[in-house]
Design a protein around this motif. Structure first.
Motif, PDB file in Angstrom:
ATOM      1  N   ARG A  24      -1.912   7.626   4.639  1.00  0.00           N
ATOM      2  CA  ARG A  24      -2.213   8.466   3.876  1.00  0.00           C
ATOM      3  C   ARG A  24      -1.906   8.090   2.285  1.00  0.00           C
ATOM      4  O   ARG A  24      -0.759   7.625   2.034  1.00  0.00           O
ATOM      5  CB  ARG A  24      -1.174   9.764   4.302  1.00  0.00           C
ATOM      6  CG  ARG A  24      -1.561  11.035   3.412  1.00  0.00           C
ATOM      7  CD  ARG A  24      -0.954  12.213   3.824  1.00  0.00           C
ATOM      8  NE  ARG A  24      -1.463  13.289   3.038  1.00  0.00           N
ATOM      9  CZ  ARG A  24      -0.753  13.966   2.391  1.00  0.00           C
ATOM     10  NH1 ARG A  24       0.692  13.963   2.452  1.00  0.00           N
ATOM     11  NH2 ARG A  24      -0.966  15.098   1.706  1.00  0.00           N
ATOM     12  N   VAL A  26      -1.954  10.030  -1.510  1.00  0.00           N
ATOM     13  CA  VAL A  26      -2.040  10.983  -2.444  1.00  0.00           C
ATOM     14  C   VAL A  26      -2.042  10.295  -3.925  1.00  0.00           C
ATOM     15  O   VAL A  26      -1.179   9.718  -4.255  1.00  0.00           O
ATOM     16  CB  VAL A  26      -0.767  11.943  -2.326  1.00  0.00           C
ATOM     17  CG1 VAL A  26      -1.206  13.270  -3.144  1.00  0.00           C
ATOM     18  CG2 VAL A  26      -0.859  12.642  -0.685  1.00  0.00           C
ATOM     19  N   GLN A  27      -2.957  10.564  -4.606  1.00  0.00           N
ATOM     20  CA  GLN A  27      -3.075  10.280  -5.969  1.00  0.00           C
ATOM     21  C   GLN A  27      -3.489  11.069  -7.021  1.00  0.00           C
ATOM     22  O   GLN A  27      -4.221  12.221  -6.788  1.00  0.00           O
ATOM     23  CB  GLN A  27      -3.768   9.056  -5.986  1.00  0.00           C
ATOM     24  CG  GLN A  27      -5.175   8.982  -5.712  1.00  0.00           C
ATOM     25  CD  GLN A  27      -6.026   7.677  -5.683  1.00  0.00           C
ATOM     26  OE1 GLN A  27      -5.442   6.886  -5.320  1.00  0.00           O
ATOM     27  NE2 GLN A  27      -7.493   7.788  -6.227  1.00  0.00           N
ATOM     28  N   ARG A  41       0.029   7.069  -7.656  1.00  0.00           N
ATOM     29  CA  ARG A  41      -0.568   7.136  -6.439  1.00  0.00           C
ATOM     30  C   ARG A  41       0.749   7.083  -5.433  1.00  0.00           C
ATOM     31  O   ARG A  41       1.851   6.224  -5.709  1.00  0.00           O
ATOM     32  CB  ARG A  41      -1.102   5.949  -6.054  1.00  0.00           C
ATOM     33  CG  ARG A  41      -1.668   5.670  -4.362  1.00  0.00           C
ATOM     34  CD  ARG A  41      -2.298   4.403  -4.232  1.00  0.00           C
ATOM     35  NE  ARG A  41      -3.855   4.746  -4.466  1.00  0.00           N
ATOM     36  CZ  ARG A  41      -4.867   3.880  -4.403  1.00  0.00           C
ATOM     37  NH1 ARG A  41      -4.295   2.665  -4.006  1.00  0.00           N
ATOM     38  NH2 ARG A  41      -5.992   4.376  -4.492  1.00  0.00           N
ATOM     39  N   ILE A  85      -5.534  16.738  -7.300  1.00  0.00           N
ATOM     40  CA  ILE A  85      -5.271  15.506  -6.915  1.00  0.00           C
ATOM     41  C   ILE A  85      -5.945  14.980  -5.522  1.00  0.00           C
ATOM     42  O   ILE A  85      -6.775  15.786  -4.999  1.00  0.00           O
ATOM     43  CB  ILE A  85      -3.849  16.013  -6.378  1.00  0.00           C
ATOM     44  CG1 ILE A  85      -2.914  16.428  -7.435  1.00  0.00           C
ATOM     45  CG2 ILE A  85      -3.097  14.955  -5.567  1.00  0.00           C
ATOM     46  CD1 ILE A  85      -2.475  15.143  -8.518  1.00  0.00           C
ATOM     47  N   ASP A  87      -6.449  13.270  -1.834  1.00  0.00           N
ATOM     48  CA  ASP A  87      -5.706  13.244  -0.773  1.00  0.00           C
ATOM     49  C   ASP A  87      -6.616  12.788   0.465  1.00  0.00           C
ATOM     50  O   ASP A  87      -7.980  13.220   0.581  1.00  0.00           O
ATOM     51  CB  ASP A  87      -5.107  14.538  -0.214  1.00  0.00           C
ATOM     52  CG  ASP A  87      -4.357  14.589   1.013  1.00  0.00           C
ATOM     53  OD1 ASP A  87      -3.872  13.461   1.314  1.00  0.00           O
ATOM     54  OD2 ASP A  87      -4.056  15.524   1.669  1.00  0.00           O
TER      55      ASP A  87
END
Length: 157
Positions: A24, A26-27, A41, A85, A87
């Motif tokens: 996973r 997220v950034q 990130r 964001i 994801d």
């Protein structure tokens, strides 16, 4: 520090069964200027800060600088990022001598899957799996920095 990559859509999700790893991510983007972008990130349990330069005219290469940072630092920096964001889950798939990275997006980009392959030089050949679809290389609309500004679910059909 020059990144050379090609991007594609997928024809099916058959790549998932071939993946040897999934993570996973997220950034967010602290800066999405077309001349340079600054990305923070969280990838698994690690933080990463990346600066990318403007793409070459053919979209195949651009400057990339990347450093690992503490996860808690990345979490703090994500709070400063421009909307939206990103994801996603990244699947890594070995095909021949290369590793393809397939990003399945969620949230405002749900339904989009983009595959990238990094190359050593612009004319390098590689084996193309059956699930590889239309090439997107150089199409700025599909850059993560643009997907954070104009998410996939806002596109007109």
């Amino acid at each position: 520090m020059i990144e050379i990559e090609r991007k594609f859509l997928v024809k099916s999700d058959a790549f998932k069964a071939q993946a040897f790893k999934s993570t996973r991510i997220v950034q967010g983007f602290l800066n999405r200027d077309p001349e340079r972008s600054v990305r923070v990130r969280i990838k698994g349990d690690k933080g990463v800060l990346t600066v990318k330069g403007k793409s070459s005219n053919n979209g195949l290469s651009r400057f990339e600088w990347e450093r690992e940072i503490e996860k808690h630092e990345a979490e703090s920096l994500l709070k400063l990022c421009e909307p939206t964001i990103i994801d996603k889950i990244r699947y890594e798939i070995k095909v021949g001598n290369h590793v393809f990275e397939a990003d399945e997006f969620f949230g405002d980009n749900k339904g989009l899957i983009i595959v990238e392959i990094e190359l050593k030089h612009e004319n390098e050949t590689f084996e193309k799996p059956d699930w590889l679809g239309e090439e997107l290389t150089g199409n700025i609309k599909y850059y993560n920095s643009q997907l954070s500004k104009q998410p996939y679910n806002t596109w007109k059909s």
